[in-house]
Structures are given as C-alpha cells and as structure tokens.
Design a protein around this motif. Sequence first.
Motif, PDB file in Angstrom:
ATOM      1  N   GLN A 161      28.251  37.148  14.417  1.00 43.72           N
ATOM      2  CA  GLN A 161      29.509  37.942  14.589  1.00 43.72           C
ATOM      3  C   GLN A 161      29.223  39.033  15.726  1.00 43.72           C
ATOM      4  O   GLN A 161      30.215  39.225  16.579  1.00 43.72           O
ATOM      5  N   SER A 162      27.850  39.182  16.075  1.00 42.74           N
ATOM      6  CA  SER A 162      27.916  40.422  17.058  1.00 42.74           C
ATOM      7  C   SER A 162      27.793  39.786  18.374  1.00 42.74           C
ATOM      8  O   SER A 162      27.166  38.659  18.952  1.00 42.74           O
ATOM      9  N   PRO A 163      28.626  40.430  19.307  1.00 44.26           N
ATOM     10  CA  PRO A 163      29.074  39.924  20.635  1.00 44.26           C
ATOM     11  C   PRO A 163      27.526  39.963  21.439  1.00 44.26           C
ATOM     12  O   PRO A 163      27.418  39.048  22.236  1.00 44.26           O
ATOM     13  N   LEU A 164      26.824  41.205  21.352  1.00 46.51           N
ATOM     14  CA  LEU A 164      25.708  41.165  22.092  1.00 46.51           C
ATOM     15  C   LEU A 164      24.353  40.016  21.627  1.00 46.51           C
ATOM     16  O   LEU A 164      24.037  39.571  22.552  1.00 46.51           O
ATOM     17  N   GLN A 165      24.525  39.855  20.350  1.00 45.85           N
ATOM     18  CA  GLN A 165      23.705  38.926  19.786  1.00 45.85           C
ATOM     19  C   GLN A 165      24.092  37.308  20.312  1.00 45.85           C
ATOM     20  O   GLN A 165      23.082  36.567  20.655  1.00 45.85           O
ATOM     21  N   LYS A 166      25.369  37.117  20.164  1.00 45.43           N
ATOM     22  CA  LYS A 166      25.875  35.806  20.812  1.00 45.43           C
ATOM     23  C   LYS A 166      25.460  35.677  22.312  1.00 45.43           C
ATOM     24  O   LYS A 166      25.012  34.773  22.407  1.00 45.43           O
ATOM     25  N   HIS A 167      25.643  36.711  23.083  1.00 44.56           N
ATOM     26  CA  HIS A 167      25.381  36.979  24.334  1.00 44.56           C
ATOM     27  C   HIS A 167      23.816  36.511  24.614  1.00 44.56           C
ATOM     28  O   HIS A 167      23.462  35.821  25.559  1.00 44.56           O
ATOM     29  N   PHE A 168      22.946  37.170  23.597  1.00 42.72           N
ATOM     30  CA  PHE A 168      21.573  36.920  23.833  1.00 42.72           C
ATOM     31  C   PHE A 168      21.263  35.311  23.654  1.00 42.72           C
ATOM     32  O   PHE A 168      20.284  34.691  24.158  1.00 42.72           O
ATOM     33  N   TYR A 169      21.949  34.686  22.455  1.00 41.17           N
ATOM     34  CA  TYR A 169      21.682  33.302  22.054  1.00 41.17           C
ATOM     35  C   TYR A 169      22.098  32.524  23.348  1.00 41.17           C
ATOM     36  O   TYR A 169      21.462  31.453  23.798  1.00 41.17           O
ATOM     37  N   ARG A 170      23.166  32.984  23.910  1.00 45.88           N
ATOM     38  CA  ARG A 170      23.706  31.963  25.247  1.00 45.88           C
ATOM     39  C   ARG A 170      22.762  32.158  26.399  1.00 45.88           C
ATOM     40  O   ARG A 170      22.338  30.964  26.868  1.00 45.88           O
ATOM     41  N   ASP A 190      16.642  46.712  26.942  1.00 48.93           N
ATOM     42  CA  ASP A 190      16.345  48.194  27.035  1.00 48.93           C
ATOM     43  C   ASP A 190      14.888  48.412  27.556  1.00 48.93           C
ATOM     44  O   ASP A 190      14.955  49.560  28.244  1.00 48.93           O
ATOM     45  N   TRP A 191      14.268  47.743  27.461  1.00 46.38           N
ATOM     46  CA  TRP A 191      12.708  48.009  27.826  1.00 46.38           C
ATOM     47  C   TRP A 191      12.634  47.833  29.472  1.00 46.38           C
ATOM     48  O   TRP A 191      11.702  48.166  30.164  1.00 46.38           O
ATOM     49  N   LYS A 192      13.575  47.580  29.911  1.00 47.13           N
ATOM     50  CA  LYS A 192      13.739  47.384  31.513  1.00 47.13           C
ATOM     51  C   LYS A 192      13.999  48.720  32.206  1.00 47.13           C
ATOM     52  O   LYS A 192      13.644  48.969  33.335  1.00 47.13           O
ATOM     53  N   HIS A 193      14.358  49.648  31.350  1.00 44.97           N
ATOM     54  CA  HIS A 193      14.907  51.020  31.902  1.00 44.97           C
ATOM     55  C   HIS A 193      14.984  52.013  30.949  1.00 44.97           C
ATOM     56  O   HIS A 193      14.859  53.320  31.377  1.00 44.97           O
ATOM     57  N   ARG A 194      15.037  51.821  29.643  1.00 40.71           N
ATOM     58  CA  ARG A 194      15.301  53.077  28.542  1.00 40.71           C
ATOM     59  C   ARG A 194      14.254  52.565  27.435  1.00 40.71           C
ATOM     60  O   ARG A 194      14.879  53.186  26.166  1.00 40.71           O
ATOM     61  N   TYR A 252       5.283  50.201  28.683  1.00 37.96           N
ATOM     62  CA  TYR A 252       6.889  49.682  28.756  1.00 37.96           C
ATOM     63  C   TYR A 252       6.935  48.774  27.669  1.00 37.96           C
ATOM     64  O   TYR A 252       6.995  49.187  26.407  1.00 37.96           O
ATOM     65  N   CYS A 253       7.182  47.574  28.089  1.00 35.69           N
ATOM     66  CA  CYS A 253       7.404  46.503  26.992  1.00 35.69           C
ATOM     67  C   CYS A 253       6.226  46.049  26.335  1.00 35.69           C
ATOM     68  O   CYS A 253       5.152  46.088  26.968  1.00 35.69           O
ATOM     69  N   ALA A 254       6.063  45.565  25.079  1.00 34.87           N
ATOM     70  CA  ALA A 254       4.852  44.957  24.605  1.00 34.87           C
ATOM     71  C   ALA A 254       4.345  43.600  25.015  1.00 34.87           C
ATOM     72  O   ALA A 254       3.573  43.242  24.932  1.00 34.87           O
ATOM     73  N   VAL A 255       5.414  42.920  25.765  1.00 36.36           N
ATOM     74  CA  VAL A 255       5.088  41.634  26.117  1.00 36.36           C
ATOM     75  C   VAL A 255       4.344  41.705  27.228  1.00 36.36           C
ATOM     76  O   VAL A 255       3.185  40.771  27.585  1.00 36.36           O
ATOM     77  N   THR A 290      12.223  35.227  33.081  1.00 36.23           N
ATOM     78  CA  THR A 290      11.446  33.913  32.475  1.00 36.23           C
ATOM     79  C   THR A 290      11.497  34.393  31.186  1.00 36.23           C
ATOM     80  O   THR A 290      10.427  33.773  30.265  1.00 36.23           O
ATOM     81  N   CYS A 291      11.663  35.614  30.805  1.00 32.57           N
ATOM     82  CA  CYS A 291      11.192  36.071  29.350  1.00 32.57           C
ATOM     83  C   CYS A 291      12.271  35.844  28.185  1.00 32.57           C
ATOM     84  O   CYS A 291      13.432  35.965  28.439  1.00 32.57           O
ATOM     85  N   HIS A 292      11.581  35.197  27.205  1.00 32.58           N
ATOM     86  CA  HIS A 292      12.512  34.505  26.377  1.00 32.58           C
ATOM     87  C   HIS A 292      12.578  35.666  24.824  1.00 32.58           C
ATOM     88  O   HIS A 292      12.903  35.221  23.822  1.00 32.58           O
ATOM     89  N   HIS A 293      11.938  36.697  25.168  1.00 34.11           N
ATOM     90  CA  HIS A 293      11.694  37.789  23.924  1.00 34.11           C
ATOM     91  C   HIS A 293      13.097  38.102  23.363  1.00 34.11           C
ATOM     92  O   HIS A 293      13.814  38.049  24.142  1.00 34.11           O
ATOM     93  N   ASP A 294      13.101  38.416  22.022  1.00 33.97           N
ATOM     94  CA  ASP A 294      14.212  39.009  21.591  1.00 33.97           C
ATOM     95  C   ASP A 294      14.630  40.400  21.681  1.00 33.97           C
ATOM     96  O   ASP A 294      15.418  40.740  21.077  1.00 33.97           O
ATOM     97  N   TYR A 295      14.125  41.090  22.670  1.00 36.79           N
ATOM     98  CA  TYR A 295      14.580  42.424  23.077  1.00 36.79           C
ATOM     99  C   TYR A 295      15.995  42.193  23.468  1.00 36.79           C
ATOM    100  O   TYR A 295      16.338  41.390  24.082  1.00 36.79           O
ATOM    101  N   VAL A 296      16.819  43.170  23.325  1.00 35.70           N
ATOM    102  CA  VAL A 296      18.177  43.276  23.746  1.00 35.70           C
ATOM    103  C   VAL A 296      18.466  44.662  24.377  1.00 35.70           C
ATOM    104  O   VAL A 296      17.716  45.781  24.067  1.00 35.70           O
TER     105      VAL A 296
END
Length: 784
Positions: free
Chosen positions: A246-255, A272-276, A288-291, A326-332
């Motif tokens: 249902q979440s538009p942002l999560q749908k966008h992540f899946y796409r 968010d880990w690209k800047h905040r 910054y990010c854990a990946v 190329t990062c597939h991690h589920d950060y949003v």
Amino acid sequence: MNITSIVQRLKPLFIDETKELSKPIVIQFPVIDICNSRCQMCRIWENKKSNDITVEQLQSGLKSSLFSEVAAIGFNGGEPTLREDLSDIVATCIKALPKLKQISLITNGYKYKQVIEQINKIGALLPGTNILFDVMVSLDGYGKVHDAVRGRSGNFENAQHVLKHLKKCEFVSNIRIGCTVIKENVYHLHELLEFCIKNKVYIKYRQGVPHKRLYTENLIEPYALTFEEKYEFVEFLEGLIEHYEQSPLQKHFYRSLIGQIIHNAPRAAGCDWKHRGATITARGELAYCAVESKVLMSDISTGDPEKAFFDNQEHLRTIVQNKCDTCHHDYVGIPSPQHYRKIFLENLDKRFNVKTKIKKIPFFSVINEKRNIYKYNKSIINYRQNITDVVSFDDSKINILICGWYGTETLGDKAIIGGIIQTIKDALGNNVLIHIASLYPYITEMTTRQMVEFKNCKVVTIEQALLLSGKSDFVMFGGGPLMAIDSIAPMQVIFENAKKANAKTIIAGCGVGPLGDARFNNSIKRILELSDERIYRDQKSKQNAIYLGVDAQNDVVAEDPAFTWLKSVNAELKNSALPDEVKEKGNSKILLLGLRDFPWKEYAKHLSKDDAIAIKDNYEKVVVESLEILVKENKDIVIKPLPMCTNHFGSDDRWFYRKLFRNCQIPNENIDYSLCGRELEPREYCKQFVQADALLAMRFHSFVFGLAFDIPSIALDYTLGKGKVQSLAEKYNSQAISLSDMTQKELINALKDTLSKNKEECKGNILDNLTFSLQFKKTLKRYD
C-alpha cells in the motif's frame, strides 16, 4: 499541519535535497555484534564476543550537536535482545535525542522469552513520550524454509510466540515481518506472504546483499541468484506492487529493485543515508551507511562526531558516485524530484480519487479520446523513424521474424510458438534463423530456457525487430490475437517495413479481436491487408477481419497453433512412464483448474463498470461456493489450481488463485497449491493435464490443453458468448458456461457430470485432424 510541515513535504517535489549533506534525521544502531541465529546471508554469528559501546559512552557521544535532529533510530544487531542492558541503551537515546519520534527494533525471536522480556522493558520507557515503537520480526520463509535460512530448527515456531505477544502490546505502534530473499528461499515467498496475510501482519521483502557490517562483503553464494531465480523474485515483487503493498514509497522501492535485478538499471529508490542518515556501530563507531561506509571515527564518546561526519563528505560522494546506483539494500528515503512527483500524484489520486473526478468533467472523454489518438499516431511515427538498433543477421540462412505478444507470454503462447517453430523447421529444414520479437525480452528469455524448440532462435527487442523486418525473408504474426491494444502499433510498422522490403508476410494461426477503438482497428486492418497469407484460428476471427473491410473471403481457417505443439507433447507423454505421484493417487479424483481473473476491461466494454464488477464478483462467489459443496459431498476430490499465466503482464494466475481461496471453507487436504509456486516448464504443466480427471477451464488455452489431452472439461466463457471461448466450445461440441448469468446450481451440476465421465468417453480425434500445420507448411513451401 503547520506551514513549515507543508513546505517540508512539498520541497522534494522540486529540490533534490540529497545533493547537500545535513545532520542525520535517522540512525541505524546495531547494538551488538553477536547473534544466536546462524543465517546463511550473515556472518555475525561467527563472532564469539562483542566489544560493545557502554551506556556511559553512548550518553557522552549523543551529546554531540550532530544528533540534534534525529527523529528515528533503529536498534538491530546481531540479535539486539542479547544485550542485557538493551533497555538502558534505548532509555539513553530517548533522553538524549530531543526530536526523537520513533524507535524500531529488529529481532529474530529465537530466544522468545528473552525477546519478550526485552520488549516489555522498552515498552515501560514509553508512557508520556509520544514516541512510536516499531518492532520487526525477521522471518525468511514459512516453517522449515525459515529455519533453513536461519540455521536453527524451531526458529519459526519460536518467533510465533513473539508475534502473539506483540499483538497484545498496546505500547507497540507497528508490527512488521522482514524477509531477506536469498537462493534458499526465493522459490518459497508466496507461502510466507499468505501466512502474514492470514495473521494480519505486514511483511516487507528485501534482497540479501553483500554487507560490510555483516562481514559478507566478499560472500557470494547465498546472494548469487540465477536468471531463473531473479525472474521468479521479480515477478513476485510485481505481484506485491499490484496486489499487496500500500505504501507509495515502498512500491517505488520495489519497482527500483526490479529494474536493478532484471535490467541492470541504476537504483531509482531514495536513501536517507546519502545525505541525512548515520550509523553507530556496536563498538561505538560512526559511519555513513552500514553497507559501504568506512569508519569515520572509532568512538563517538571521544572527539567530535559532527566534525567527523561533515569532514568526510568526499568519502560519501565517492560512495554515491560509485556504489549507490548498484546498491540493492532496502534503505529508503526521498527519491529524486522526478520520481517523487510521480509518487506524490499517485498518492494524491489514491486519497482523493482525483482521476475519477477529472473524468467526470464535461467533455473530458472527448478531449481524452483526441489525446489518445494523437499519442497513438505519434507512437507509430516514432516507430517508423527510429529503426536504429543493431542485431546479428546471417545471410546464409533463411531469416524469419516472428512477432506477436511475446514478452508477455502465457503457457498457451508458449504452446503456440512451439507449434509455429516446429512447423517452420519441418517445412524449411534446419537452415533457418528465427528471431522472436519480444515486448519484454526477459520473459521470453525464460521461455527459451524452458523449451527445446527454441534451439537456433534468438530473442530480440521490438526496436531490433523493426530493423530485422526490413531484412528478413519471412515476417509473421505468430499466433495469439490481433487485438485492440497500444502494442499493436509497432506490429503495424514491422509489417509495413517487411512489405517495403518484399519479405513474405503471414498471419500464422491468429485470432482477430477483441476489437476496439478506431485507431486500434485501423492498425489491425492494416496488418491484415499487408499480409500475403492469412490463417485464422477460428471462423469468428475471419468474420471480424471481413467486418473490418479486409478481403478475407478466401482466407484459411484452421485451429489454434497450440494444438500442433500439444500433439507432439502428447506423443512424448504416451511414451514416458507416469510419475510416482500418479501411481499413489489411489481413489482420489483431481479437478484441475485453469481459471483467471475476469478481464472485464477488455471483454465487457459494452457493459457499465458496475455491471462488469457484478459479473466478476458473482463468478468468484459461485466458483468458490460450488467447489466447497462439491468437496463436502465427495471428500476424495483434490482441487488443483494450475496457473496458465505466471507473469504480471498477463495477470499472474497464482495471485488470483490465492486470493480466490484465501477465506474459503475447503479443507487443506482437498486443495493442492503445488503448482502455484515457482514457474514450471511447459511440459511439466502438460503432465498435470494428463494426470487430471476433469478440468474447469477459463483461460482460453487451458481449454485448448484440456481438449488436446482428452480431459472432461467445462469452459467458463469470459468473452460472454462473443469470442474465442464460445467459438472453441462450439467447434468441438464442448460445454461452455457464460460468466454473464452463471449460477451455483448450473456449475455444480456441470462439475458433477464432468467428474463422473470416464476419460475414455472424451477421447476424440482432435489431434488426428489438425489442419494448421498442413496449411502453414503449404504456405511456407510456396515461397521457399
């Protein structure tokens, strides 16, 4: 909502905030570096001890102004509940972070008593804080599948105790399941989703990726999905977008993830880990990010975290430039303005039904139709002008281009192309090079891996097909219907190019219809008129061609090309041993289902939306209730749903079946979902038809398969008596029930009658009197 909040929400529509580093609003905090699971996708559990940041060190570190804007913090590990002082860690964060609005905890639930105790301790900290408490339980499959991924027997069962407790906790704001997808579980995702739906708990899927913090940056095996595994995962994600999320942002992540997995596209999802965003490790390090991030400082309690965070921006820029795409991690996080605007508008429409309201504006339909005509005509012009792609070509062979709806193929389409390729090779020998034009090549690539018939065949894009159509010896529309959809436009241009180049053009066993708006019908007519030879799959299609104004009186009518392929497979199966499962079937009878969602938008255009939906609802209700009664009266019946379509382009039947029977009263032992998992090879599905005692068909080609294999069959006519299903039933003197007026009594009686028939009674001479292959060979040899 105040003005500041509104501005902050609208700002990402126009400004890319990721370009400038700001104080973190979100922190990922793995509080411990050991774990009591033995997950395949993680190596933390190999650590025997964890040198963890103390509460005092954390208190000191969080005093830094770097953390003054933090609104959310996630506690994970390892297994965070192994820290005896976890609640003290959480209390410290609550006290030190003035803008904190949400805390999250991720747990494996293995030592469930300890987990529950820790959750209760955290809950006791929350009264009076207005802080939301989100808990995610990691489940990577249903039952034994989860235990195999996690390396611990009983893990799935133990996690259920945690979920049961969470549902009772008033202090828990949100309960989620997190599923990490790797090779071990990629073919078992549906079962876990059904479990979550049944238990009314939300589930989020993510792809397992190499990860610095998990000590797996050099680990390959659990993550290295084969093409087939990627295909299955991508189609599952498409189903989530369409039917669950249902979440538009999560749908966008899946796409975004789909694009990365199957097309190697750059990541489109925000992060968010690209800047905040920031990470505090179990040791108290800042990153910054854990990946991908290096350690910015080794201990946040000494030195200046804010200085370390902002002084290392060049390192972050390097990650963004070289790793993020190329990062597939589920950060949003908030995506680019271009993508965010689209999500924003989708959400606006969902909340306020904007599109429906716009459609009610006077003259909208007239304006919209003119707009559609303009867009369609422009697309044809673009296809004519953009024949620039490169493709391999062999002048020493007979070059054949087959177009149609490949790239969206169902099991029936696979049988069609199998029959066409077989006939081509029988007529012209092996000195042929066949190109298959595909709307979505990864779908057709999967088909080529499943069928031996595709030897010496190449899958090409539509752009490549436009080029090939001017170079090939034969260009043909290979089976399926010439129908009123936007994708008929490039097919028209392909035939125009072929005709200019004096290629031989053929309509090879096609249907004509459903027809539609004038722009589509004109393209269908144009393709038919550009064809040197036309072979239709039924008389109704020939009549439609004549209706369009095509001089088709002398055109040939044969059967669907799928019968040609099914004849050869039938011969193969007769000469092979029956599987053990058939021998063990005993007295039970298998009722095979070849159903689908009712495609009312295509086949009920003459009805209002309300009337069409009423037919759809009645169809589903009658089917389920009839099968419930049937099983109640005869407990030896096994209902076996068979998906004729296993991709989202054609409306994946696996999702339809699971929804259809989700709340039914049919006992588990009477419904067999074994065919609703991973996609099988076409010949494997054919075996299921042979083994069945009766068939309830709705997909057109499920009916074709049933007739070919002499299965006592009933067809549910979703064309409402106006198209291919009814025509096929009439041709072979079979029973078809129209969806428009279907009743429970009618269907139950038909099912009982069909199940009572002996398969010998249904044996006919359908496969002995096929004409398509003969007519098609004659056509090919005429021009050879």
